[in-house]
Scaffold this motif. Structure first.
Motif, PDB file in Angstrom:
ATOM      1  N   UNK A 144      29.986 -24.370  17.308  1.00  0.00           N
ATOM      2  CA  UNK A 144      30.174 -23.071  16.686  1.00  0.00           C
ATOM      3  C   UNK A 144      30.652 -23.102  15.254  1.00  0.00           C
ATOM      4  N   UNK A 145      30.769 -24.277  14.662  1.00  0.00           N
ATOM      5  CA  UNK A 145      31.151 -24.386  13.251  1.00  0.00           C
ATOM      6  C   UNK A 145      29.914 -24.174  12.382  1.00  0.00           C
ATOM      7  N   UNK A 146      30.037 -23.271  11.417  1.00  0.00           N
ATOM      8  CA  UNK A 146      28.961 -23.027  10.458  1.00  0.00           C
ATOM      9  C   UNK A 146      29.405 -23.493   9.075  1.00  0.00           C
ATOM     10  N   UNK A 147      28.506 -24.153   8.359  1.00  0.00           N
ATOM     11  CA  UNK A 147      28.807 -24.697   7.041  1.00  0.00           C
ATOM     12  C   UNK A 147      27.818 -24.130   6.033  1.00  0.00           C
ATOM     13  N   UNK A 148      28.361 -23.513   4.990  1.00  0.00           N
ATOM     14  CA  UNK A 148      27.559 -22.985   3.900  1.00  0.00           C
ATOM     15  C   UNK A 148      27.893 -23.787   2.642  1.00  0.00           C
TER      16      UNK A 148
END
Length: 273
Positions: A144-148
């Motif tokens: 569930x970790x999102x990286x932008x």
């Protein structure tokens, strides 16, 4: 659900172990982001050595290592990252500025090649995966970790990161140089509404003009962009090695007078968001 950052190295340019650099710390850039049981490592300056010892004690064997760039102060702790030498461990190393110039594995291997280091990258017995991407690409991890990401204004390139988890956002924006009077649109887009921004505040507005082209920003610019982007808290980071504990305390005082959502990052400090 917990989401926190721990600072293992907060200095820029070169490590400065001295009696005048105790309170804020002398290790170069390395932070750890904890999203429940998952850990992300951002940058591999000298601070990653102590982080590695902490991972060993905790029995943590798997992490992603996200690099802003590969100037020495952000990678010279990597050869001393003990968990990478242990079979059974696994680390996924990523960088967003090297796709057209050989890739991240080549840079880290070159750092550990003769005649500058006694043992090669191949001595590391952990499972190491190296992945290059272009700044501006986004990705997610299974838990569930999102990286932008966004490209930053720095000699040889650099990447800024926004890590989102459980509705919260931590941004890591170093090393970057602003243009006077023209807020960086990449930075503003990356940090919009973030709970915590860790920003390159190597200089002050007064000293910045003499350092244009060196690739760094100021604490005043950090406040300006964070206020414009509706950020909740700002961590001053990448402290100049010439800034002693007394000087850092004064800088933090001046910054807080301008905006009470600011603090100066200290080695081993943990911030929950």
């Amino acid at each position: 659900m917990s989401f926190a950052v721990k600072f293992w190295g907060v200095r820029g340019s070169i490590a400065c172990p001295s009696p005048q650099h105790i309170e804020y710390g002398g290790n170069t850039s390395c932070i750890e982001i904890k999203a429940d049981d998952h850990r992300l490592i951002l940058d591999a300056g000298t601070g990653i050595r102590c982080l590695g010892q902490d991972l060993l004690k905790a029995g943590h064997k798997n992490s992603h290592l996200l690099l802003t760039h590969t100037h020495w102060d952000h990678i010279n702790g990597f050869p001393f990252f003990t968990p990478a030498y242990i079979p059974g461990n696994s680390f996924h190393v990523m960088a967003g500025h090297l796709m057209d110039v050989g890739g991240i594995r080549q840079v880290l291997a070159s750092q550990m090649a003769n005649p500058t280091f006694p043992v090669p990258l191949e001595v590391m017995q952990a499972s190491l995966t190296f992945e290059d991407f272009r700044g501006g690409e986004d990705f997610s991890f299974n838990n569930g970790i999102r990286v932008f990401t966004k490209p930053l204004n720095h000699p040889n390139g650099a990447t800024g990161y926004r890590i989102e988890y459980n509705g919260k956002a931590i941004c890591y924006v170093t090393d970057t140089e602003h243009v006077i009077g023209a807020p960086d649109q990449n930075v503003l887009a990356l940090i919009e509404g973030a709970d915590l921004v860790i920003y390159d505040t190597t200089y002050s507005d007064e000293t910045f003009k003499e350092k244009i082209g060196w690739g760094h920003s100021t604490w005043q610019e950090g406040i300006r962009v964070c206020q414009q982007a509706n950020v909740k808290r700002l961590a001053l980071f990448h402290h100049d090695p010439e800034h002693t504990d007394d000087m850092m305390t004064e800088i933090e005082k001046l910054a807080v007078e301008k905006w009470d959502k600011v603090f100066a990052a200290k080695e081993l400090m943990t911030i929950e968001v």
